[in-house]
Design an enzyme around this catalytic site. Sequence first.
Site, mmCIF file in Angstrom:
data_model
loop_
_atom_site.group_PDB
_atom_site.id
_atom_site.type_symbol
_atom_site.label_atom_id
_atom_site.label_comp_id
_atom_site.label_asym_id
_atom_site.label_seq_id
_atom_site.Cartn_x
_atom_site.Cartn_y
_atom_site.Cartn_z
ATOM 1 N N LEU A 178 0.860 -1.179 0.000
ATOM 2 C CA LEU A 178 0.000 0.000 0.000
ATOM 3 C C LEU A 178 0.894 1.227 0.000
ATOM 4 O O LEU A 178 1.943 1.246 0.655
ATOM 5 C CB LEU A 178 -0.901 0.029 1.237
ATOM 6 C CG LEU A 178 -1.954 -1.083 1.380
ATOM 7 C CD1 LEU A 178 -2.734 -0.879 2.672
ATOM 8 C CD2 LEU A 178 -2.883 -1.128 0.181
ATOM 9 N N ASP A 179 0.482 2.265 -0.715
ATOM 10 C CA ASP A 179 1.228 3.517 -0.696
ATOM 11 C C ASP A 179 1.305 4.044 0.730
ATOM 12 O O ASP A 179 0.410 3.803 1.551
ATOM 13 C CB ASP A 179 0.544 4.559 -1.575
ATOM 14 C CG ASP A 179 0.559 4.188 -3.047
ATOM 15 O OD1 ASP A 179 1.380 3.341 -3.436
ATOM 16 O OD2 ASP A 179 -0.263 4.748 -3.800
ATOM 17 N N GLU A 180 2.354 4.799 1.007
ATOM 18 C CA GLU A 180 2.560 5.345 2.351
ATOM 19 C C GLU A 180 1.328 6.078 2.895
ATOM 20 O O GLU A 180 0.937 5.875 4.054
ATOM 21 C CB GLU A 180 3.784 6.266 2.348
ATOM 22 C CG GLU A 180 4.125 6.842 3.704
ATOM 23 C CD GLU A 180 5.372 7.712 3.659
ATOM 24 O OE1 GLU A 180 5.805 8.187 4.719
ATOM 25 O OE2 GLU A 180 5.920 7.926 2.539
ATOM 26 N N THR A 184 -1.798 5.648 2.156
ATOM 27 C CA THR A 184 -3.005 4.826 2.117
ATOM 28 C C THR A 184 -3.092 3.977 3.375
ATOM 29 O O THR A 184 -2.094 3.401 3.817
ATOM 30 C CB THR A 184 -2.989 3.896 0.885
ATOM 31 O OG1 THR A 184 -2.829 4.674 -0.295
ATOM 32 C CG2 THR A 184 -4.278 3.087 0.788
#
Length: 212
Positions: free
Chosen positions: A55-57, A59
Site C-alpha cells: 500500500l502507498d505510504e 493509504t
Amino acid sequence: MSIPDLHILHIDTTMIVINKQAGLLSQPGRRAEKWDSVITRIKPHYPDAVVVHRLDEPTSGLMMIALGKAMSSGLSRSFRERLVNKRYEAVVNGIMVDDEGSVDIPLMADWPNRPRQKIDFENGRPSLTHFRVLERNISENSTRVDLEPYTGRSHQLRMHLMALGHPILGDPLYADPESLGRAPRMLLHAKHLDLDHPLTGHKLTFDSPVPF
C-alpha cells in the site's frame, strides 16, 4: 502474538494481515529516515515475512504479509493472476456524474519525477479500475466512491481518479492545492480482501472499517 505499533487483524503459520495506518511505508526506503515500515517492524518477530503486495505510504487499510517461501510464492501468484478481490474506498474532490463505470488508462513511471506515475498511451502498461459512487456530498463538493482495481499498477487508483477530474482529497502527489488542503491525510482506504488460500484452498475474507 502482537507486534508493537501494528494493528494485526489475522495471524497464523502462513500469513499476517494488518490494518496499516496512513503514513507508514510498506517497505523501507533508501534513506535512513525512511527505514521504518511494515516489514521492518515485522521482521524481528517473523524473519521469514515477505511483503506480497504494498500500500502507498499515505493509504491506510488491509495489507497481507506472507510467512515462508511457499506462502510467498502462492500469494504472489494469486495477486499476479488476479485471484485476489480488492476493494478500496476514497473521498474525491467534486461531484462525480456517473453512478458507476470503469477507467482504462495506461500508466508508467514518470522517471524524472519519481515516485510519480504518468499516463502514457504508447508505452504505459494496461491499467483498469472499476468504480461505484457511494455518496455525493453537495455541501462539501465531494464524492465517496468504492473502487475495485482489476490491475495493480503503482498509484493506479490515485492516477485514474485524477484523470477523471476528481483527485482524492489529501493526495500529496496528485491533488491540486485546493483538494490537498481539504483533508488531513489522503482519503483512500483498502477496506476489503478476499481470496482462496493458495495452500489449503479455504476461502479467506478480510474487512476493515473505513476511518474517514
